[in-house]
Design an enzyme around this catalytic site. Structure first.
Site: not given
Length: 376
Positions: A166, A248, A368
């Protein structure tokens, strides 16, 4: 390209926070985007680009700079140097899920597990997006980008983007120091031409309920993934507050094997490694005839952040007193705006969750989304 009347960023981001910036510009073509960026940089403005707004957490104070909306679109099919494959060059502003839909409809495999992820294609490499064990680094060939420092346009191979879990060299939180200040103009993928595939990744097989190695149609994979995401509130829906977030909010924790072994055995975990059927694309210019050797040292482990949150005592639907921000009622990993929540309320909830997980398990969950005018 003239400026447009600034719009509240709460209206353009899926978490629905943020005031109107000082200035705003819109770019529907690549030349418009390049001109807008160069003009902004020449003025010395603070800036950031806005695509689908699905991975941004924007603060309550008005952004004192220029927001550039990327509205470009288009998919170009190109020959691949690899037999049985095809390349797609996609404009940065093109909807990511529209790209996945296009690939599946044409029988191009490699993106189907990432169905339903919101946002634009240009944002995908910045975040190295992924789902159910599939990541774009498995099929990403290169990106075309423009650098702030020079204003020059260049083509950068995927190997030079520092892609990790990520993250990439292009990802930064506003106010931090990015490795490379640049904006993606287009993205090129190398996909397998196959209307069906054998699914080998553990996470994807479990999500699809597959028990054998029989090939399954790409369209079937996409339909099942979309249904799964919808059940978790991960498909955008104006009428469902559980989807008014950034998907998320926290990354799954990446820890050494020794740390993972110290966690309760019930905590879901997966090795940090590509799926067995992933294809690593090596640019021809950098191929020296040597295939990289497999790593033999202990690998890191990906640990379920949702499990950590719930077992730290944070239930689905949890909210702090008098707060309009809450954990999704469908998924513990999603923080949502239940209606009129400020960025401060969302940040307070995020910090509370971080503190509870740290106190219970000794791990600090990392956000995130990209943070603009917000600190956690």
């Amino acid at each position: 390209m003239p400026e447009v009347e600034p719009v509240r960023l709460a209206e353009l981001t899926t978490l629905r926070t943020g005031a109107a910036p000082e200035r705003m510009r819109e770019a529907s073509t690549t030349s418009d985007l390049v001109d807008a960026l160069r003009d902004t940089w020449l003025r010395g403005d603070e800036w950031f680009v806005l695509g689908g707004g699905s991975n941004l957490f924007v603060g309550d104070a008005a952004f004192d700079g220029t927001v550039i909306r990327v509205l470009t679109s288009g998919i170009e099919e190109l020959p691949s140097p690899h037999a049985g494959r095809i390349r797609l060059r996609v404009q940065a502003g093109h909807s990511w899920d529209a790209l996945v839909s296009y690939a599946v409809e044409h029988g191009y495999a490699g993106l189907e597990a990432m169905s339903g992820i919101p946002g634009t294609t240009g944002a995908a490499p910045v975040q190295n997006i992924g789902a159910y064990g599939q990541e774009i680094q498995e099929t990403l060939v290169e990106v075309e980008l423009i650098d702030e420092a020079s204003g020059e346009i260049s083509t950068v191979p995927a190997a030079d983007l520092g892609l990790g879990f990520r993250t990439s060299v292009l990802k930064h939180h506003y106010g931090g120091v990015p490795v490379r200040r640049a904006v993606i103009l287009s993205v090129t993928f190398d996909l397998l031409v196959a209307g069906e595939r054998v699914v080998r990744g553990e996470q994807l097989r479990r999500a699809l309920g597959l028990a054998d190695d029989a090939p399954v149609p790409l369209s079937w994979v996409r339909e099942r993934i979309l249904a799964t995401r919808a059940s978790k509130g991960m498909l955008l829906d104006d009428d469902d507050p559980d989807t008014h977030g950034v998907g998320s909010f926290f990354q799954n924790a990446i820890v050494p094997e020794a740390v993972a072994r110290a966690l309760p055995p019930q905590c879901p975990r997966w090795p940090v490694a590509p799926d067995l059927d992933a294809v690593t694309v090596i640019p021809l210019a950098s191929y020296d005839g040597v295939v990289p050797a497999a790593k033999t040292e202990p690998s890191d482990v990906k640990v379920s952040a949702a499990w950590l949150i719930e077992h730290a005592g944070i239930r689905k639907g949890f909210a702090l007193p008098r707060s309009r921000a809450a954990v999704s009622t469908k998924h513990a990993l999603a923080l949502t705006n239940r209606g009129g929540a400020t960025a401060a309320e969302v940040a307070e909830l995020a910090r509370f969750i971080q503190s509870r997980v740290h106190a219970e398990f000794g791990l600090v969950l990392q956000p995130e989304p990209v943070l603009v005018g917000v600190e956690l």
